[in-house]
Design a protein around this motif. Structure first.
Motif, short mmCIF file in Angstrom:
data_model
loop_
_atom_site.label_atom_id
_atom_site.label_comp_id
_atom_site.label_asym_id
_atom_site.label_seq_id
_atom_site.Cartn_x
_atom_site.Cartn_y
_atom_site.Cartn_z
N ARG A 62 33.91 48.64 47.53
CA ARG A 62 34.72 49.63 46.83
C ARG A 62 36.19 49.34 47.10
N GLN A 63 36.51 49.27 48.27
CA GLN A 63 37.84 48.77 48.54
C GLN A 63 38.62 47.85 47.72
N GLN A 64 37.60 46.82 47.44
CA GLN A 64 38.29 45.58 46.73
C GLN A 64 37.89 45.86 45.31
N GLY A 65 37.51 47.06 44.88
CA GLY A 65 37.13 47.15 43.43
C GLY A 65 36.28 46.74 42.66
N PHE A 66 35.10 46.57 43.52
CA PHE A 66 33.82 45.98 43.10
C PHE A 66 32.92 47.33 43.03
N ARG B 136 40.90 37.46 36.92
CA ARG B 136 42.34 36.93 37.69
C ARG B 136 42.72 37.88 38.51
N ILE B 137 42.59 39.11 38.64
CA ILE B 137 43.14 40.05 39.38
C ILE B 137 41.91 41.03 40.12
N ARG B 138 42.22 41.68 41.09
CA ARG B 138 41.62 42.88 41.21
C ARG B 138 42.40 44.11 42.04
N ARG B 139 41.86 45.18 41.68
CA ARG B 139 42.52 46.43 41.91
C ARG B 139 41.93 47.24 43.36
N GLY C 119 46.40 49.29 49.24
CA GLY C 119 45.76 48.93 48.02
C GLY C 119 46.90 48.35 47.10
N GLY C 120 46.30 48.31 45.96
CA GLY C 120 47.20 47.62 44.78
C GLY C 120 46.68 46.59 43.91
N VAL C 121 47.33 45.64 43.52
CA VAL C 121 46.85 44.78 42.42
C VAL C 121 46.94 43.31 43.09
N PHE C 122 45.70 42.55 43.20
CA PHE C 122 45.88 41.37 44.17
C PHE C 122 45.53 40.25 43.11
N VAL C 123 46.03 38.87 43.23
CA VAL C 123 45.33 37.76 42.58
C VAL C 123 44.01 37.56 43.18
N SER C 124 43.17 37.44 42.13
CA SER C 124 41.67 37.06 42.43
C SER C 124 41.00 35.81 41.74
N ASP C 125 39.78 35.39 42.38
CA ASP C 125 39.20 34.21 41.90
C ASP C 125 37.66 34.73 41.71
N GLY C 126 37.58 36.31 41.70
CA GLY C 126 36.21 36.77 41.69
C GLY C 126 35.56 36.85 42.82
N LEU D 229 45.91 44.80 32.74
CA LEU D 229 45.30 44.71 34.08
C LEU D 229 43.91 44.59 33.82
N GLU D 230 43.30 45.62 32.74
CA GLU D 230 41.64 45.56 32.78
C GLU D 230 41.39 44.30 32.02
N GLU D 231 42.08 43.46 31.18
CA GLU D 231 41.77 42.49 30.57
C GLU D 231 41.87 41.21 31.74
N LEU D 232 42.84 41.24 32.57
CA LEU D 232 42.99 40.34 33.73
C LEU D 232 41.90 40.43 34.64
N GLU D 233 41.42 41.77 34.97
CA GLU D 233 40.22 42.02 35.80
C GLU D 233 38.96 41.59 35.21
#
Length: 247
Positions: free
Chosen positions: A89-93, A56-59, A65-72, A48-52
């Motif tokens: 913070r809630q979106q993992g940024f 590609r994803i955000r946690r 919460g969880g793992v979501f498909v992302s485009d940044g 997931l760190e690679e995809l993040e």
């Protein structure tokens, strides 16, 4: 990145493609994904760190919460009243704030009208640059009525003003009226936001009220359109009876 983690990351990419998941769709929790792919959570986290890192994803954290498909892009929800730091913070940024200007001044006609102030009332006015994961996101200009906020000028304004109002002044934001438009970045805005002059920005005007319907905030914000997605959950004709009036 270990080979097995990269192979697992590719399996996740293929799963996203097979399920035809779109940006914002939830893949699941880390626990559920580890079970789905039959791997330890430690191995899943490496993938997931690679995809993040690829965007590609955000946690995200919390009950939803969880793992979501992302485009940044950062998702700005119109359903909730939330400060930018908490939203990021809630979106993992990661987030940071630079205060560009601040001070007490006589309310302008627009500020007095939107904050229901009397002639001669003062506001605390500030302009801040918001940064997400080290990249500029928005320029926020806010005016607050000083009669409601004694000593506000001595507070730390580098975080969430909404949280500050709640903890220090017992003011809870209850309702927000927003108008959203698209504007072209001026030379000054382009310099601060690291975009080209004329680049599209979301221009947002906002008046926020507390539970007693007293106006507390009058804001004028500019968000980078290339980094922001606006989302809204709509309800049926009886929505006002089902949810709190947070627009």
């Amino acid at each position: 990145m270990p080979r097995d983690a990269s192979e697992l990351a590719e399996r996740v990419r293929r799963a996203i493609a097979r399920a035809e998941l779109r940006t914002g769709d939830r893949l699941g929790s880390e626990r559920a994904l580890a079970e789905q792919f039959g791997v330890p959570r430690s191995a899943l986290r490496e993938a997931l760190e690679e995809l993040e890192s690829e965007g590609r994803i955000r946690r995200t954290m919390g009950r939803t919460g969880g793992v979501f498909v992302s485009d940044g892009k950062i998702e700005r929800q119109l359903n909730t009243i939330q400060g930018v730091p908490d939203m990021l913070r809630q979106q993992g940024f990661s987030s940071s704030t630079t205060v560009l200007e601040k001070g007490i001044g006589l309310a302008s006609p627009a500020e007095a009208r939107n904050l229901a102030l009397a002639e001669g009332d003062n506001v605390y006015r500030m302009r801040r640059l918001r940064i997400a994961d080290g990249v500029p996101l928005s320029i926020d200009t806010m005016a607050l009525p000083m009669r409601l906020l004694p000593g506000f000028q001595d507070q730390d304004h580098s975080g969430s003003v909404y949280r500050l109002l709640s903890t220090e002044y017992r003011i809870e934001m209850h309702q927000a009226d927003e108008t959203i438009d698209v504007a072209a970045a001026t030379a000054q805005q382009a310099s601060l936001l690291k975009v080209e002059v004329g680049a599209p920005l979301f221009e947002i005007w906002r008046v926020t009220l507390d539970a007693s319907e007293t106006p507390v905030e009058y804001s004028h914000d500019f968000f980078r359109a290339d980094r922001t997605r606006i989302s809204l959950r709509r309800y049926g004709s009886r929505w006002k009876r089902a949810v709190a009036p947070a627009r």
